[in-house]
Design an enzyme around this catalytic site. Structure first.
Site, PDB file in Angstrom:
ATOM      1  N   ASP A  98      -7.747   8.624   0.451  1.00 34.24           N
ATOM      2  CA  ASP A  98      -8.434   7.773   0.807  1.00 34.24           C
ATOM      3  C   ASP A  98      -7.545   7.392   2.416  1.00 34.24           C
ATOM      4  O   ASP A  98      -8.543   7.192   3.170  1.00 34.24           O
ATOM      5  CB  ASP A  98      -8.008   6.211   0.773  1.00 34.24           C
ATOM      6  CG  ASP A  98      -8.563   5.840  -0.634  1.00 34.24           C
ATOM      7  OD1 ASP A  98      -9.327   6.587  -1.495  1.00 34.24           O
ATOM      8  OD2 ASP A  98      -7.826   4.292  -0.977  1.00 34.24           O
ATOM      9  N   ARG A 133       0.871  -1.229  -0.081  1.00 42.28           N
ATOM     10  CA  ARG A 133       0.381   0.178  -0.146  1.00 42.28           C
ATOM     11  C   ARG A 133       0.865   1.182  -0.139  1.00 42.28           C
ATOM     12  O   ARG A 133       1.724   1.525   0.500  1.00 42.28           O
ATOM     13  CB  ARG A 133      -0.741  -0.178   1.409  1.00 42.28           C
ATOM     14  CG  ARG A 133      -1.767   1.409   1.411  1.00 42.28           C
ATOM     15  CD  ARG A 133      -3.473   1.389   0.235  1.00 42.28           C
ATOM     16  NE  ARG A 133      -4.357   2.026   0.985  1.00 42.28           N
ATOM     17  CZ  ARG A 133      -5.241   2.181   0.297  1.00 42.28           C
ATOM     18  NH1 ARG A 133      -4.931   1.927  -1.398  1.00 42.28           N
ATOM     19  NH2 ARG A 133      -6.016   2.399   0.575  1.00 42.28           N
ATOM     20  N   THR A 149      -9.255   0.672 -10.273  1.00 43.86           N
ATOM     21  CA  THR A 149      -8.660  -0.130  -9.211  1.00 43.86           C
ATOM     22  C   THR A 149      -8.991  -1.467  -9.664  1.00 43.86           C
ATOM     23  O   THR A 149      -9.522  -1.036 -10.857  1.00 43.86           O
ATOM     24  CB  THR A 149      -8.624  -0.088  -7.063  1.00 43.86           C
ATOM     25  OG1 THR A 149      -8.740   0.243  -6.206  1.00 43.86           O
ATOM     26  CG2 THR A 149      -8.120  -1.762  -6.895  1.00 43.86           C
ATOM     27  N   ASN A 189      -6.381   4.716  -7.022  1.00 46.47           N
ATOM     28  CA  ASN A 189      -7.172   5.029  -6.546  1.00 46.47           C
ATOM     29  C   ASN A 189      -8.348   5.827  -8.020  1.00 46.47           C
ATOM     30  O   ASN A 189      -8.713   5.019  -8.945  1.00 46.47           O
ATOM     31  CB  ASN A 189      -6.890   5.939  -5.651  1.00 46.47           C
ATOM     32  CG  ASN A 189      -8.178   6.437  -4.652  1.00 46.47           C
ATOM     33  OD1 ASN A 189      -9.249   5.970  -5.094  1.00 46.47           O
ATOM     34  ND2 ASN A 189      -8.350   7.965  -3.942  1.00 46.47           N
ATOM     35  N   GLU A 239      -4.048   7.879  -3.686  1.00 45.87           N
ATOM     36  CA  GLU A 239      -4.132   7.344  -3.164  1.00 45.87           C
ATOM     37  C   GLU A 239      -4.533   8.134  -1.261  1.00 45.87           C
ATOM     38  O   GLU A 239      -5.310   8.268  -0.262  1.00 45.87           O
ATOM     39  CB  GLU A 239      -3.193   6.675  -2.818  1.00 45.87           C
ATOM     40  CG  GLU A 239      -4.127   4.982  -2.566  1.00 45.87           C
ATOM     41  CD  GLU A 239      -4.215   4.322  -3.705  1.00 45.87           C
ATOM     42  OE1 GLU A 239      -6.169   3.899  -2.941  1.00 45.87           O
ATOM     43  OE2 GLU A 239      -4.016   3.613  -4.631  1.00 45.87           O
ATOM     44  N   SER A 297      -7.920   1.085   3.339  1.00 45.80           N
ATOM     45  CA  SER A 297      -8.490   0.812   2.266  1.00 45.80           C
ATOM     46  C   SER A 297      -9.408  -0.294   2.118  1.00 45.80           C
ATOM     47  O   SER A 297      -9.697  -0.556   3.145  1.00 45.80           O
ATOM     48  CB  SER A 297      -7.110   0.049   1.515  1.00 45.80           C
ATOM     49  OG  SER A 297      -7.640  -1.039  -0.019  1.00 45.80           O
ATOM     50  N   SER A 298     -10.633  -0.171   1.370  1.00 47.28           N
ATOM     51  CA  SER A 298     -11.583  -1.611   0.880  1.00 47.28           C
ATOM     52  C   SER A 298     -11.317  -2.571   0.143  1.00 47.28           C
ATOM     53  O   SER A 298     -11.604  -3.576  -0.240  1.00 47.28           O
ATOM     54  CB  SER A 298     -12.710  -1.163   0.526  1.00 47.28           C
ATOM     55  OG  SER A 298     -13.295   0.278   1.045  1.00 47.28           O
ATOM     56  N   GLY A 317     -13.698  -1.227  -7.274  1.00 46.77           N
ATOM     57  CA  GLY A 317     -14.485  -0.689  -6.552  1.00 46.77           C
ATOM     58  C   GLY A 317     -14.957   0.600  -5.289  1.00 46.77           C
ATOM     59  O   GLY A 317     -15.916   0.305  -5.199  1.00 46.77           O
ATOM     60  N   GLY A 318     -13.578   1.323  -5.266  1.00 48.97           N
ATOM     61  CA  GLY A 318     -13.738   1.898  -3.766  1.00 48.97           C
ATOM     62  C   GLY A 318     -14.562   0.990  -2.665  1.00 48.97           C
ATOM     63  O   GLY A 318     -14.689  -0.493  -2.619  1.00 48.97           O
TER      64      GLY A 318
HETATM   65  N1  GLY Z   1      -7.942   3.398  -3.480  1.00 44.24           N
HETATM   66  C1  GLY Z   1      -9.427   2.057  -3.168  1.00 44.24           C
HETATM   67  C2  GLY Z   1      -8.653   1.201  -1.724  1.00 44.24           C
HETATM   68  O1  GLY Z   1      -7.719   0.757  -1.375  1.00 44.24           O
HETATM   69  O2  GLY Z   1     -10.426   1.162  -1.122  1.00 44.24           O
END
Ligand code: GLY
Length: 575
Positions: A416, A101, A374, A394, A413, A445-446, A465-466
């Site tokens: 986020d 990350r 993503t 992102n 990013e 993050s997701s 998909g965020g």
């Molecule tokens: N940028 C998307 C995530 O990390 O969830």
């Protein structure tokens, strides 16, 4: 059954280690009949196949796929970005997540995206060099090659270098993504020169060549992490970022490290779930939602009741995400509690089977912000090694800034993070304190790369998909649990609730008119998504039928491939 056999094998292996003093070879019981790669772009899937056919393992193939995606899908991921590689090494049943990350630069401050009045400046955390975190993907690729792969990094990066040098073809999806970000891309001459044509998205069929990126990848291949994080390229990256208004320093690049993390593990019925730990919220929310669903009568539920339960489980698991999750180096994340059955049982007991619970009726907290674009890919080799990787820059085309002469399109990013606690970001979402900006911190993050394991079936899945990533993986997991084929996991119509805003977002095919009316009658506020979302790529290895199947999301342009490589990746038998 399979678990018991596996444990028996491991006990024998441990016994052999004690008495023979060597790592034993493993039997072939876990050898897969075929290899498989599923990714968001046919050239990336082909790159994975090329490397497996050359004798690489799933980890070498993951390097090839990730690097190829960085070239041919620049709106989704890249070596200017970061992500998570979830690995299963078959030889010793080792599960690990490589956390690559992005990291906040050392000069980052909590209020760096606020104006003199303490209000967020629109776009500052999204567009331009100030929005970029220190990339993790290059370090992730090097780490994979050095610790898990069998082939030299130069071999695994070769397909990506070729595509950067020779070019790839612009598709309708590329044009849509570039259309979203044309203004931001035009704000940086280098990005516009590489990815636009006369300031506009190029026509379908245009060839995009990236010679600077080819040279950067070749440096990485030749010098490993120092090829990116030190030396002339690092100097060029930092000079470019600072000239563009950013705050990177050479020391930020020098100190970047990937982190090997133990995945989060949970159980839903007979399924063992292995998924992404913090700084992703994905695994915890997925497991918490599944635990809640285990506490309600899902099997006896009709379609309306079942959808109601799933929405309510999403609402509550996303609420906990908002309160507790952030970079574990900065925030104490109660992973064991959040993923425990007792926590879920208490929640399930409180859940009305007949009425939607307004999110405002739950203990208040604000959810953190998440970006929207993503990529995810899945790999299986014939030794049974697996990779589920979700990688990101992102927003489409990241922050749209490319330090001149590097070919490295940078992420955004930093968006986020919660720029300002309780204040909405570009997606209208607000964030909690655990995810505030701090130097060297990783944004929450997701991303939810996951393995699903029963005694007889292995699933590998994930999606971009965020914040909707987690609910998509949840629906995919329920599809796996129902015994549906892999094509169904990736295609299943989607719906999503993330606690706040208090609404159920749904794709047109997810709810027909009677289901809509029934859900509304229960108090759910429904919002039709203005477009399909997600791009899931998944693999199923069915050990009952000894078959491997794979599927790419019909919403995207990806490709899934299953084949028997000329060189099988199989470790020899112990006996
Ligand atoms: N940028 C998307 C995530 O990390 O969830």
């Amino acid at each position: 059954m399979r678990h018991r056999a596996r444990h028996a094998r491991l006990l024998i292996a441990a016994w052999l280690c004690l008495f023979v003093g060597a790592v034993p070879a493993r039997d072939t019981a876990d050898a897969a009949p075929s290899a498989a790669v599923a990714s968001a772009h046919p050239l990336a899937t082909a790159a994975g196949r090329e490397i497996l056919d050359a004798g690489g393992n799933a980890f070498d193939a993951a390097i090839a796929v990730a690097a190829a995606l960085a070239v041919v899908e620049p709106y989704s991921s890249g070596i200017g970005g970061g992500g998570f590689f979830l690995l299963h090494r078959a030889a010793d049943d080792h599960d690990v997540m490589i956390d690559a990350r992005e990291m906040a630069p050392g000069e980052a401050t909590r209020d760096m995206y606020l104006d003199a009045n303490g209000e967020p400046v629109r776009g500052r955390s999204m567009n331009g060099a100030l929005a970029a975190g220190i990339p993790g993907t290059p370090a992730g690729l090097v780490h994979l090659a050095e610790h898990y792969g069998r082939l030299p990094l130069a071999t695994s990066l070769a397909p990506a270098i070729r595509h950067a040098r020779d070019g790839f073809v612009v598709t309708p999806h590329y044009r849509i993504m570039a259309g979203f970000r044309t203004d931001a891309m035009n704000a940086n001459a280098e990005t516009a020169r590489i990815f636009l044509a006369h300031g506009a998205p190029p026509a379908d069929g245009t060839i995009v060549k990236q010679p600077d990126l080819a040279a950067t990848l070749a440096r990485l291949a030749a010098y490993g992490r120092d090829g990116f994080y030190a030396g002339p390229l690092a100097a060029r990256l930092v000079a470019g970022v600072r000239a563009g208004g950013g705050i990177w320093q050479l020391d930020d690049l020098a100190r970047y490290r990937v982190v090997e993390r133990a995945p989060v593990v949970g159980h839903y019925r007979d399924i063992r779930i292995v998924s992404a730990p913090p700084p992703s919220s994905g695994g915890i929310v997925l497991i918490e939602a599944l635990n809640i669903l285990e506490g309600v009568d899902l099997a006896g539920a009709d379609r309306v009741q079942r959808t109601h339960f799933v929405i309510e489980a999403m609402r509550r698991a996303y609420r906990d995400r908002a309160e507790y999750l952030g970079d574990p180096a900065f925030t104490d994340v109660p992973v064991a509690r959040l993923t425990s059955k007792t926590h879920a049982q208490a929640i399930a007991a409180d859940l009305s089977p007949a009425r939607a619970t307004p999110s405002t009726a739950l203990k208040p907290v604000a959810p953190p912000a998440q970006g929207d674009h993503t990529t995810h890919f899945s790999v299986l080799d014939t030794a049974g090694n697996r990779v589920a990787a979700t990688l990101s820059v992102n927003f489409p085309f990241g922050c749209a800034f490319t330090p001149p002469g590097t070919g490295v399109l940078l992420n955004n990013e930093m968006d986020d993070f919660s720029s300002k606690v309780m204040t909405p970001n570009g997606y209208g979402l607000v964030g909690a304190d655990a995810n505030a900006i701090a130097p060297y911190k990783r944004p929450l993050s997701s991303m939810t790369p996951s393995f699903l394991e029963t005694p007889e079936r292995i699933g590998i899945l994930g999606t971009p998909g965020g914040s909707r990533i987690i609910s998509m993986v949840l629906l995919g997991t329920l599809s796996f649990a129902a015994g549906e084929p892999v094509e169904r996991w990736v295609a299943t119509p989607r719906y999503h609730h993330q606690y706040l805003p208090d609404e159920v977002l749904f794709e047109p095919d997810a709810f027909d008119a009677p289901l809509r009316s029934a859900l509304e009658a229960r108090g759910h506020r429904l919002t039709l998504s203005n477009r399909d979302y997600g791009n899931m790529h998944a693999i199923l290895w069915d050990q009952r039928t000894h078959t491997v199947t794979a599927a790419s999301d019909p919403r995207g342009e990806g490709e899934a491939d299953v084949w028997v490589p000329a060189v099988r990746t199989v470790t020899p038998r112990a006996d």
